[in-house]
Write an enzyme that holds these catalytic residues in place. Structure first.
Site: not given
Ligand code: FAD
Length: 420
Positions: A42, A85, A168, A345
């Site tokens: 990360e 990455v 979303c 949602c």
């Protein structure tokens, strides 16, 4: 396999990304097999609870409460590799990092999220955060959304939704509803417009019809099949494209406030890799979440090809599937669990009520409670603002699982009374 591989650069399970999906899978694997050798790659030091950014933009939540350090979230014995990455070498079971080094895995879990393509809108990067142009899709800008809404005395507020899959899909219109509710409470009247590249308010018709009513309740105008092309911040104009073929034309709209949701795609390092499908997403089986061509690669979250709504709620349902199937594969077994496409949602129709849209693959309406989900409810506002953040930080990303309670249910065609 690369002969130079040493124990430092090889792990049994390598996870790409320490967002919602990556941290949750690492923690859940660790709970199941305390001695499993896991590394997470990360580049960012920060992890955000993104679902609360809509609330920040509506003046209902403190931004600081959405942020934590990545290092403090992962179980201690999981190795965190602070790198990006850049590419995959699946035939060698290796990934390549931005310093050129290679990392060898026995199993790879790809959880790299979605890429926000701000520069795809001409003039947008230069004006974001000023000239009344904001977006709840960036943590640092969500407070500016709230500032702009408070400053809006009258005039035109434009909210946009792009023509790509986004995380979303309800968030673009949630920003409008919270602004509309605030203005209503202040006794102010603005021209509120929702410009979407889609042909309806929501992808699931059952919920979309209810959201038409919410828009009507605020006297807000939906403008369908309009895609944002360019923004001129200084002139306060947004240019949209609509129509197709010979009918294609541009429309310039003046705004006092503009809330932009940018086009989105799989991250470039996935899009340009051999692991992508034709549209650029990590190509996994929609049930097992296993890569379609490499049996030791799994994927979940926003970066994959699965045709569900890209949400943290979907991640919640995907985590046990990936963990169960990786654990089975570690013992030489086949896939044992399937994802049903669940997503949720919570549409904040006002500061105080939420319409909780829950559904599975194919738009199957699948609420957790036996209540008509088209009705905005105070109970779900409490769930959105209090219970879900608690659940996120203390259950999901801690690798604990809760029993899935959603189930396909039917409701009358007639719309219930909808008061946002
Ligand atoms: P992320 O959590 O975004 O994590 C991806 C991680 O991968 C990041 O940490 C990133 O740095 C890392 N990464 C990227 N590239 C690389 C690389 N090359 N190498 C290594 N690591 C890499 N969901 C809901 O369920 N309900 C809601 O109400 C809701 N509202 C939302 C409102 C907004 C404004 C936004 C922005 C999102 C909302 N979501 C909501 C969506 C939800 O936050 C995401 O679906 C969820 O976080 C996806 O998890 P993920 O792990 O796939 O991606």
């Amino acid at each position: 396999m690369n002969e130079a591989a040493t124990p430092q650069n090889r792990h049994t399970v390598v996870i790409i990304g320490a967002g919602t999906a990556g941290v949750s899978v690492a923690a859940a694997l660790r709970r199941s097999l305390p001695r499993l050798d896991i590394a997470v790659v990360e580049p960012s030091r920060e992890h955000y609870y993104q679902p609360a950014w809509t609330l920040v933009g509506g003046g209902q939540y403190a931004l600081e409460k959405t942020r934590r350090d990545v290092a403090g979230l992962l179980p201690e014995s999981v190795r965190l590799i602070a790198a990006e990455v850049v590419s995959f070498a699946p035939d060698d079971n290796e990934i390549i990092l931005n310093d050129g080094s290679r990392l060898h895995y026995q199993f790879l879990v790809v959880a790299a999220g979605i890429q926000l393509n701000w520069a795809a809108i001409e003039g947008l990067p230069e004006t974001l955060g000023k000239n009344g142009v904001s977006s709840n899709y960036r943590s640092d800008l969500a407070p500016y959304t709230w500032e702009c809404i408070q400053n809006l005395k009258a005039g035109t507020a434009v909210f946009t939704q792009p023509d790509t899959p986004i995380k979303c899909a309800g968030a673009p219109q949630k920003a409008l509803y919270l602004a509309a509710d605030y203005l209503r409470r202040q006794g102010r009247k603005a021209d509120l417009r929702f410009y979407t590249a889609a042909g309806a308010m929501f992808g699931v018709p059952f919920y979309s019809r209810a959201l038409d009513q919410v828009m009507a309740g605020y006297e807000a105008t939906p403008v369908f099949s309009h895609k944002l092309l360019a923004v001129d911040g200084a002139a306060r104009t947004a240019t949209f494209e609509t129509g197709s073929g010979e009918e294609k034309r541009q429309e310039v709209v003046r705004f006092d406030f503009l809330h932009v949701v940018p086009p989105q795609s799989a991250p470039d390092f996935i899009r340009n890799s051999v692991l992508a499908d034709a549209a650029g997403w990590l190509e996994v089986d929609k049930s097992s979440l296993q890569h379609t061509r490499h049996a030791n690669i799994f994927g979940l979250g926003d970066c994959t090809s699965t045709p569900n709504s890209k949400t943290a709620a979907a991640v919640k349902s995907q985590v046990p599937v990936v963990v169960g199937n990786v654990l089975s594969a570690l013992q030489g077994g086949g896939n044992v669990l399937e994802y049903d496409g669940y997503a949720a949602c919570p549409l904040t129709t006002s500061a105080g009520k939420v319409l909780l849209a829950e559904f599975c693959y194919g738009g199957a309406v699948s609420p957790s409670l036996p209540l008509d989900p088209r009705v905005p409810r105070r109970l779900y506002w409490w769930l959105k603002k209090r219970l879900l953040p608690y659940f996120y930080w203390n259950v999901l990303i801690r690798g604990k699982t809760l029993k899935q309670t959603h189930k396909q249910r039917s409701f009358p065609d007639t719309l219930p009374s909808i008061q946002p």
